[in-house]
Scaffold this motif. Structure first.
Motif, mmCIF file in Angstrom:
data_model
loop_
_atom_site.group_PDB
_atom_site.id
_atom_site.type_symbol
_atom_site.label_atom_id
_atom_site.label_comp_id
_atom_site.label_asym_id
_atom_site.label_seq_id
_atom_site.Cartn_x
_atom_site.Cartn_y
_atom_site.Cartn_z
ATOM 1 N N ARG A 159 0.835 -1.209 0.000
ATOM 2 C CA ARG A 159 0.000 0.000 0.000
ATOM 3 C C ARG A 159 0.873 1.265 0.000
ATOM 4 O O ARG A 159 0.606 2.226 -0.698
ATOM 5 N N ASP A 160 1.947 1.215 0.798
ATOM 6 C CA ASP A 160 2.872 2.359 0.841
ATOM 7 C C ASP A 160 3.447 2.656 -0.532
ATOM 8 O O ASP A 160 3.520 3.802 -0.951
ATOM 9 N N GLU A 220 0.896 4.185 -2.753
ATOM 10 C CA GLU A 220 0.656 5.597 -2.425
ATOM 11 C C GLU A 220 1.819 6.485 -2.852
ATOM 12 O O GLU A 220 1.626 7.608 -3.313
ATOM 13 N N ASP A 221 3.050 5.969 -2.690
ATOM 14 C CA ASP A 221 4.211 6.717 -3.185
ATOM 15 C C ASP A 221 4.046 7.015 -4.673
ATOM 16 O O ASP A 221 4.265 8.136 -5.124
ATOM 17 N N PHE A 229 1.318 7.067 -6.427
ATOM 18 C CA PHE A 229 0.212 7.987 -6.677
ATOM 19 C C PHE A 229 0.607 9.445 -6.401
ATOM 20 O O PHE A 229 0.310 10.332 -7.192
ATOM 21 N N PHE A 230 1.307 9.693 -5.307
ATOM 22 C CA PHE A 230 1.597 11.078 -4.920
ATOM 23 C C PHE A 230 2.828 11.650 -5.639
ATOM 24 O O PHE A 230 2.816 12.786 -6.077
ATOM 25 N N ILE A 231 3.889 10.860 -5.709
ATOM 26 C CA ILE A 231 5.129 11.407 -6.273
ATOM 27 C C ILE A 231 5.225 11.136 -7.781
ATOM 28 O O ILE A 231 5.753 11.940 -8.532
ATOM 29 N N PRO A 239 3.298 11.077 -10.735
ATOM 30 C CA PRO A 239 2.950 11.905 -11.908
ATOM 31 C C PRO A 239 3.898 13.086 -12.100
ATOM 32 O O PRO A 239 4.425 13.292 -13.193
ATOM 33 N N GLY A 240 4.140 13.841 -11.033
ATOM 34 C CA GLY A 240 5.026 14.999 -11.143
ATOM 35 C C GLY A 240 6.431 14.588 -11.534
ATOM 36 O O GLY A 240 7.064 15.209 -12.393
ATOM 37 N N PHE A 241 6.907 13.501 -10.931
ATOM 38 C CA PHE A 241 8.284 13.103 -11.189
ATOM 39 C C PHE A 241 8.459 12.564 -12.610
ATOM 40 O O PHE A 241 9.456 12.846 -13.271
ATOM 41 N N ILE A 243 6.687 13.345 -15.357
ATOM 42 C CA ILE A 243 6.656 14.440 -16.344
ATOM 43 C C ILE A 243 7.962 15.222 -16.302
ATOM 44 O O ILE A 243 8.572 15.509 -17.332
#
Lengths: 293, 277
Positions: free
Chosen positions: A7-8, A11-12, A14-16, A18-20, A22
């Motif tokens: 799960r961690d 979530e990593d 999911f959060f980091i 997309p931005g990373f 691109i």
């Protein structure tokens, strides 16, 4: 336990993620690709880039007069602009932290050029130098206005410096104002009661306590001037005879006007190294100065 | 302060600064008065007030650069780019602060080191990469490119800010049964707004005024931004100063209004943003 780790990781991502991703594709991937191109000859049209080793780098140093002219112009422009803009900004900040009647209005006015795009400002000043100055010269007979502004390498150089200083002083001034305002008033009052002269208070209290702001402002001014493109692109287009062409403009022309993508990339990598070196050196030097002060 | 006691001296300083402020304003004077004159009058005297006020230049400029189109394009590019980079940057920054591990530490270092890469050092291959991913010559395309270039500063500023937000709020939210997603979007993100405002201001001044990147990736007339519209106007009507000056004024007005309305935030944002970096 395993479920939680899974799960961690999810979530990593999911959060980091997309931005990373691109950022990696647009910036890092381009940067690495640029290093590769700098060792090739490629006109941007052919499918394959031809490997030529370090030929492009040799070419920049040996066979490219305009690149040298641009590099020297950029360095001189940087030196003059960084010093003048910071001196003016610092003294304006000193004056505008005094209890003047119109301090806030004057800060706003001096800051105003910063919010306007470089292309617009470049064209505005092209008009002022080539038309308004001429008219003022005719009316007043003051020699300064009668110079052939932007028409010679020297007036082109100082014209560019004037526009840069006019554009950016306000930004640096705001940072200096914030630093000066944060100085503890009791320090200055104590010095005053002890009979310190104004000059003494400036050099022994105000400057040492604003060293951090000086570091920031010199850093900012360096990063603007070394990378200068749009203002001068509109102001002089690099003329007369390429004498006011910045190195950033030289890279642009090499790649997008002459279609020498390989040579342009080699210049771009050298540019990265030199700009990186100058800003690192500046930060290290002023940091050392900060500790001593 | 001390100089209070030297009233005449303060007056002299005020006058000197006032003169400097007037010099700073003078370019706007020259542009405005000449934009209201016919061409012949500008050539005759480019310093005087117009003999009669004429708006013809503005009408011509408005139509030639198709001002409503370039304005709308600038607005779309700036707002979507910033909305995206703030959202993606805030998510990444928060996660990296709250759940640090080796890989996310490395990612943060990559973001921060990329801040020293000048745009001109990557622009040549960037055009090729943009073409590869179908991002050339479209507004959504340039928005994605801005996400990439805007990420480092956004992550850097928000990363520093998240550290100052107390953990306890989120922890009690978890105890109350909130998921990670809920606690980010409902609790943390709203708390980040001070720094988000700073980010929005810094990035707006950059993207709204940016020239070189749009020049390299936007080609069609219908998707030009304001700086591109002005540049191509000058390409066609070099030294036609009557309508050119009107174009420049129209290009400046929106961002000047933005500045005057949000002045206090902008100046706070700039000092906060630059001292951090």
């Amino acid at each position: 336990m395993n479920n939680r780790r899974l799960r961690d990781i999810r979530e990593d991502i999911f959060f980091i993620g997309p931005g990373f991703i691109i950022f990696t594709l647009i910036v890092l991937f381009s940067f690495v690709l640029g290093i590769y191109y700098s060792f090739t000859e490629w006109n941007g049209v052919n499918k394959e880039a031809l490997w030529v080793g370090i030929d492009n780098y040799l070419q920049v140093f040996k066979g490219d007069e305009q690149a040298g002219v641009s590099a020297v112009f950029t360095l001189k422009f940087t030196l003059a602009s960084v010093i003048l803009a910071n001196l003016l900004a610092f003294f304006l900040a000193l004056a505008l932290t005094l209890p003047l009647k119109n301090a806030k209005l004057m800060r706003t006015i001096i800051f105003l050029p910063n919010v306007i795009g470089g292309i617009i400002l470049g064209f505005v000043w092209r008009f002022i130098f080539t038309n308004s100055f001429v008219s003022i010269g005719e009316l007043t007979g003051i020699g300064f206005f009668e110079l052939p502004w932007l028409g010679t390498p020297i007036t082109g150089f100082w014209g560019s410096v004037i526009v840069f200083v006019w554009q950016r002083t306000g930004y640096l001034m705001m940072i200096y104002v914030a630093a000066i305002v944060s100085i503890d008033d009791t320090l200055l009052e104590a010095a005053y009661i002890d009979g310190a002269s104004q000059l003494h208070m400036l050099t022994k209290i105000i400057i040492p306590l604003t060293v951090q702001a000086i570091t920031v402002c010199v850093f900012l001014a360096l990063s603007w001037t070394t990378k200068m493109f749009d203002v001068i692109f509109a102001l002089t287009k690099g003329g007369p005879f390429g004498s006011t062409e910045t190195f950033a403009m030289n890279i642009y022309y090499e790649a997008f006007q002459y279609n020498n993508y390989g040579l342009g990339s080699a210049k771009a990598i050298l540019f990265f190294i030199v700009v990186g070196f100058i800003s690192t050196a500046q930060v290290l030097i002023t940091k050392k100065w900060e500790v001593e002060a | 302060m001390i100089t209070n006691k030297y009233f005449p001296r303060l007056f002299v300083i005020e006058m000197v600064v006032l003169v400097i402020a007037l010099i700073y304003l003078s370019p706007f004077y020259f542009v405005v008065v000449n934009s209201l004159k016919p061409f012949g009058e500008i050539i005759e005297n480019a310093a005087s007030l117009p003999s009669t006020i004429r708006w013809d230049n503005f009408v011509k400029a408005w139509n030639t650069v198709s001002f409503p189109t370039v304005f709308l394009n600038s607005l779309l590019v700036t707002s979507f780019s910033i909305a995206g980079m703030v959202l993606l940057g805030a998510m990444a920054a928060w996660r990296m602060v709250r759940r640090p591990h080796k890989i996310s530490g490395l990612i943060f270092v990559l973001f921060v080191s990329a801040m020293v890469i000048p745009f001109q050092s990557v622009m040549i291959p960037m055009v090729k990469v943009a073409k590869m991913f179908g991002l050339l010559n479209s507004i959504p395309g340039i928005v994605v490119i801005y996400f990439g270039f805007g990420m480092p500063l956004t992550v850097f500023l928000l990363h520093g800010f998240v550290k100052s937000i107390p953990k306890e709020l989120e922890e009690s939210a978890y105890i109350d049964g909130c998921s990670t997603f809920q606690s980010f979007f409902q609790i943390v993100f709203p708390l980040m707004r001070t720094m988000v405002v700073t980010v929005i201001i810094l990035q707006t001044l950059w993207i709204w005024n940016d020239f070189l990147l749009p020049l390299l990736v936007l080609f069609d007339e219908s998707i030009r931004t304001i700086p591109l519209g002005i540049f191509s106007f000058f390409g066609q009507y070099l030294n036609q100063w009557d309508s050119a000056l009107a174009t420049l004024i129209m290009g400046m007005v929106p961002i000047i209004i933005f500045f005057l309305i949000l002045q206090n935030y902008i100046i706070k944002g700039i000092t906060a943003g630059s001292i951090k970096s």
